[in-house]
Design a protein around this motif. Sequence first.
Motif, short mmCIF file in Angstrom:
data_model
loop_
_atom_site.label_atom_id
_atom_site.label_comp_id
_atom_site.label_asym_id
_atom_site.label_seq_id
_atom_site.Cartn_x
_atom_site.Cartn_y
_atom_site.Cartn_z
N GLY A 81 -14.90 4.54 9.90
CA GLY A 81 -16.30 4.63 9.49
C GLY A 81 -16.62 5.80 8.59
N ARG A 82 -15.59 6.40 7.98
CA ARG A 82 -15.82 7.56 7.11
C ARG A 82 -16.33 7.14 5.74
N SER A 83 -17.22 7.93 5.18
CA SER A 83 -17.69 7.71 3.81
C SER A 83 -16.65 8.26 2.84
N ASN A 84 -16.80 7.94 1.55
CA ASN A 84 -15.88 8.47 0.55
C ASN A 84 -15.87 9.99 0.55
N ARG A 85 -17.04 10.59 0.71
CA ARG A 85 -17.12 12.05 0.73
C ARG A 85 -16.35 12.63 1.90
N GLU A 86 -16.49 12.00 3.06
CA GLU A 86 -15.78 12.48 4.25
C GLU A 86 -14.28 12.28 4.11
N ILE A 87 -13.87 11.17 3.52
CA ILE A 87 -12.45 10.92 3.30
C ILE A 87 -11.88 11.96 2.33
N ALA A 88 -12.64 12.24 1.27
CA ALA A 88 -12.20 13.25 0.29
C ALA A 88 -12.00 14.60 0.96
N ARG A 89 -12.95 14.96 1.83
CA ARG A 89 -12.85 16.24 2.52
C ARG A 89 -11.65 16.27 3.46
N ALA A 90 -11.44 15.16 4.19
CA ALA A 90 -10.35 15.11 5.17
C ALA A 90 -8.98 15.17 4.50
N LEU A 91 -8.84 14.54 3.33
CA LEU A 91 -7.54 14.45 2.66
C LEU A 91 -7.40 15.44 1.50
N VAL A 92 -8.42 16.28 1.32
CA VAL A 92 -8.43 17.28 0.25
C VAL A 92 -8.23 16.59 -1.11
N LEU A 93 -9.09 15.63 -1.38
CA LEU A 93 -9.06 14.89 -2.64
C LEU A 93 -10.46 14.92 -3.25
N SER A 94 -10.57 14.55 -4.51
CA SER A 94 -11.89 14.39 -5.11
C SER A 94 -12.46 13.03 -4.70
N GLU A 95 -13.79 12.92 -4.73
CA GLU A 95 -14.41 11.63 -4.41
C GLU A 95 -13.99 10.55 -5.41
N LEU A 148 0.83 -1.20 0.00
CA LEU A 148 0.00 0.00 0.00
C LEU A 148 0.86 1.25 0.00
N THR A 149 0.43 2.25 -0.75
CA THR A 149 1.11 3.54 -0.70
C THR A 149 0.74 4.25 0.60
N GLU A 150 1.47 5.30 0.94
CA GLU A 150 1.17 6.05 2.14
C GLU A 150 -0.25 6.63 2.08
N ARG A 151 -0.63 7.12 0.92
CA ARG A 151 -1.97 7.68 0.76
C ARG A 151 -3.04 6.59 0.94
N GLU A 152 -2.79 5.41 0.39
CA GLU A 152 -3.75 4.31 0.54
C GLU A 152 -3.89 3.90 2.00
N ARG A 153 -2.79 3.96 2.74
CA ARG A 153 -2.85 3.65 4.17
C ARG A 153 -3.68 4.69 4.92
N GLU A 154 -3.56 5.95 4.51
CA GLU A 154 -4.37 7.01 5.12
C GLU A 154 -5.85 6.77 4.83
N VAL A 155 -6.16 6.45 3.58
CA VAL A 155 -7.55 6.18 3.21
C VAL A 155 -8.08 4.98 3.98
N LEU A 156 -7.28 3.93 4.09
CA LEU A 156 -7.70 2.72 4.80
C LEU A 156 -7.99 3.03 6.27
N GLY A 157 -7.15 3.84 6.88
CA GLY A 157 -7.39 4.22 8.27
C GLY A 157 -8.70 4.96 8.46
N LEU A 158 -9.04 5.81 7.49
CA LEU A 158 -10.30 6.56 7.57
C LEU A 158 -11.50 5.66 7.30
N ILE A 159 -11.33 4.66 6.43
CA ILE A 159 -12.40 3.66 6.23
C ILE A 159 -12.68 2.95 7.56
N ALA A 160 -11.61 2.60 8.25
CA ALA A 160 -11.76 1.91 9.54
C ALA A 160 -12.44 2.79 10.58
#
Length: 209
Positions: free
Chosen positions: A162-176, A148-160
């Motif tokens: 309970g964050r939705s894709n929209r919330e993850i996008a907002r937290a990491l300043v990414l597009s959905e 996993l890349t560092e970014r993927e690990r960040e996304v995985l942590g936010l999935i754990a």
Amino acid sequence: MIRVLLVDDHQVVRRGLRTFLEIQDDIEVVGEAADGAEGVARAEELKPDVVLMDVKMPGMDGIDALRKLRELSNPAKVLIVTSFTEQRTVVPALRAGASGYVYKDVDPEALARAIRSVHAGHVLLQPEVAGALLSQDLSNGTGRGSTLTEREREVLGLIADGRSNREIARALVLSEKTVKTHVSNILMKLDLADRTQAALWAVRHGLAG
């Protein structure tokens, strides 16, 4: 409005759920079904956002219905609502693709919150249910975390978390769309089936919270 389909073989249960849910401003009950096969057919016809699904039903049960629902072009989120708490019921239901699991004696307001939560993309697990899953062999992908890349690990942590894709996008300043790509890559690299298994993998391997 969150469009909800009720699938339960007991008419009294369906009536009770409908009576409560119809007073919610943001939830609309669009149909009912008395078994899994009818539930799949109604889901294909009505295209609900969330299906409230019992597990133990005559004919096609809830777990088989879950597997069929995942084959639809636009599968609904499924919230299991059941009185069965045995591990042998919990684990197959979540492995089959349920987004959450609550009991029939759940507080009505809590049920409404659960519907909103899974509709928003969250994985909803009661503590004992998460424990049942973690006690199973859900360690698919062990040793693959290093891919996993560092970014993927960040996304995985936010999935754990309970964050939705929209919330993850907002937290990491990414597009959905970018978040969806990361989630797909995570599932592929770890050989996992869905967000529920990804969340549990993250908990098991210390990436949560």
